[in-house]
Design a protein around this motif. Sequence first.
Motif, PDB file in Angstrom:
ATOM      1  N   LYS A  77      -5.244  13.645  14.406  1.00  0.00           N
ATOM      2  CA  LYS A  77      -5.594  14.213  15.450  1.00  0.00           C
ATOM      3  C   LYS A  77      -4.946  15.799  15.657  1.00  0.00           C
ATOM      4  CE  LYS A  77      -6.450  10.794  19.117  1.00  0.00           C
ATOM      5  NZ  LYS A  77      -5.737  10.162  20.392  1.00  0.00           N
ATOM      6  N   GLN A  90      -7.470  16.446  20.237  1.00  0.00           N
ATOM      7  CA  GLN A  90      -8.826  16.416  19.549  1.00  0.00           C
ATOM      8  C   GLN A  90      -8.641  15.666  18.305  1.00  0.00           C
ATOM      9  OE1 GLN A  90      -9.837  20.464  18.252  1.00  0.00           O
ATOM     10  NE2 GLN A  90     -11.961  19.773  17.304  1.00  0.00           N
ATOM     11  N   LYS A  91      -9.432  14.855  18.174  1.00  0.00           N
ATOM     12  CA  LYS A  91      -9.746  13.805  17.102  1.00  0.00           C
ATOM     13  C   LYS A  91     -10.449  14.478  16.025  1.00  0.00           C
ATOM     14  CE  LYS A  91      -9.335   9.083  16.269  1.00  0.00           C
ATOM     15  NZ  LYS A  91      -9.272   7.646  17.026  1.00  0.00           N
ATOM     16  N   ALA A  92      -9.774  14.905  14.813  1.00  0.00           N
ATOM     17  CA  ALA A  92     -10.601  15.722  13.913  1.00  0.00           C
ATOM     18  C   ALA A  92     -11.247  14.798  12.928  1.00  0.00           C
ATOM     19  CB  ALA A  92      -9.744  16.714  12.861  1.00  0.00           C
ATOM     20  N   GLY A 136     -16.551  22.365  12.353  1.00  0.00           N
ATOM     21  CA  GLY A 136     -15.723  21.506  13.116  1.00  0.00           C
ATOM     22  C   GLY A 136     -15.746  19.868  13.040  1.00  0.00           C
ATOM     23  N   GLY A 143     -14.998  18.059  10.497  1.00  0.00           N
ATOM     24  CA  GLY A 143     -13.471  17.720  10.041  1.00  0.00           C
ATOM     25  C   GLY A 143     -13.438  17.790   8.475  1.00  0.00           C
ATOM     26  N   THR A 201     -10.448  19.614   7.124  1.00  0.00           N
ATOM     27  CA  THR A 201      -9.338  18.882   7.471  1.00  0.00           C
ATOM     28  C   THR A 201      -8.932  17.762   6.348  1.00  0.00           C
ATOM     29  OG1 THR A 201      -9.446  19.202   9.600  1.00  0.00           O
ATOM     30  CG2 THR A 201      -8.161  17.120   9.163  1.00  0.00           C
ATOM     31  N   GLY A 255     -16.077  13.748  13.257  1.00  0.00           N
ATOM     32  CA  GLY A 255     -14.899  13.340  12.356  1.00  0.00           C
ATOM     33  C   GLY A 255     -15.256  11.948  11.896  1.00  0.00           C
TER      34      GLY A 255
END
Length: 302
Positions: free
Chosen positions: A11, A15-17, A38, A40, A43, A204
């Motif tokens: 997170k 926001q939960k990536a 966006g 994920g 990340t 995500g």
Amino acid sequence: MSIVVNHISKKFGAQKALDNISFEIHKGEIVGFLGPNGAGKSTLMKILTTYYMADTGEALVNGFDVKTQKKKVQESIGYLPEHNPLYLEMYVKEYLTFNAEVYKVPKDRIVEVIEQTGLTVEAHKKIGQLSKGYRQRVGLAAAMLHNPDVLILDEPTTGLDPNQLLEIRKLIRTVGKEKTILLSTHIMKEVEAVCDRVLIISKGQLVADRKLADLREEAEQIIEVEFDYRVEEAFLNQLPHVGHVKNTVGFVYEITFTTAKDMRPIVFDFAHDNQLKTLQLSRKNKNLESLFAELTSATITD
């Protein structure tokens, strides 16, 4: 196993990536990592390269834990980030020599990666004088310098012209014969050209994990046909191997067939035998692009 990801979540504020991601990548695989902006992707790559730490779950690279064995992980991977951080005022050979000293690798390794990445002619130029394609080659050379078992490449072909694309694809395929590669990209043809397998992430979450060979051999196709007047969908269901019939607009129909055989001649003959005039007839394969659109349609941003 080269890469193991077990129930990774991350997170940033509210926001939960990443949301409970799990997968494994075997040694020698070239795996494409797809997802909308966006979703994920970057990340997760930064977690695998120890730049970020996951909130929950575990990840192993070459058997080393990314949380507790960071140095071992860093030694066993080569990472090319999306925005390739190069020193533009340095000469190519000078930059690679600097990196060789950081990794404590022998100087003759510099010559090897320069040849392997096709930089021989450009090796005595400043990086700032190089084209985008050659700068990407410098980034790849730096990532490969310490001969890592795993390469993590984030958007390695962004901004390249068609000729540069072909050159980098060829290079990735060549390197992939000896190493495990996780490749993030927005370009479907990129994955289809160089990868063995694809992972698709959306909001995500991992929504697909498919081998490209299996996707190519899927026995499904869509025939789009336009007649000169409206017909009942039940009428078209008389065709062999029909899975689904949909009237999309006007006199246009999409007929899904559960066979790899090209059904266009069958549809044309069926229409002719039933006094229907065929105004257009085309085939759509269920390919990577359609699978991506189907699984991420609610989150596509580009």
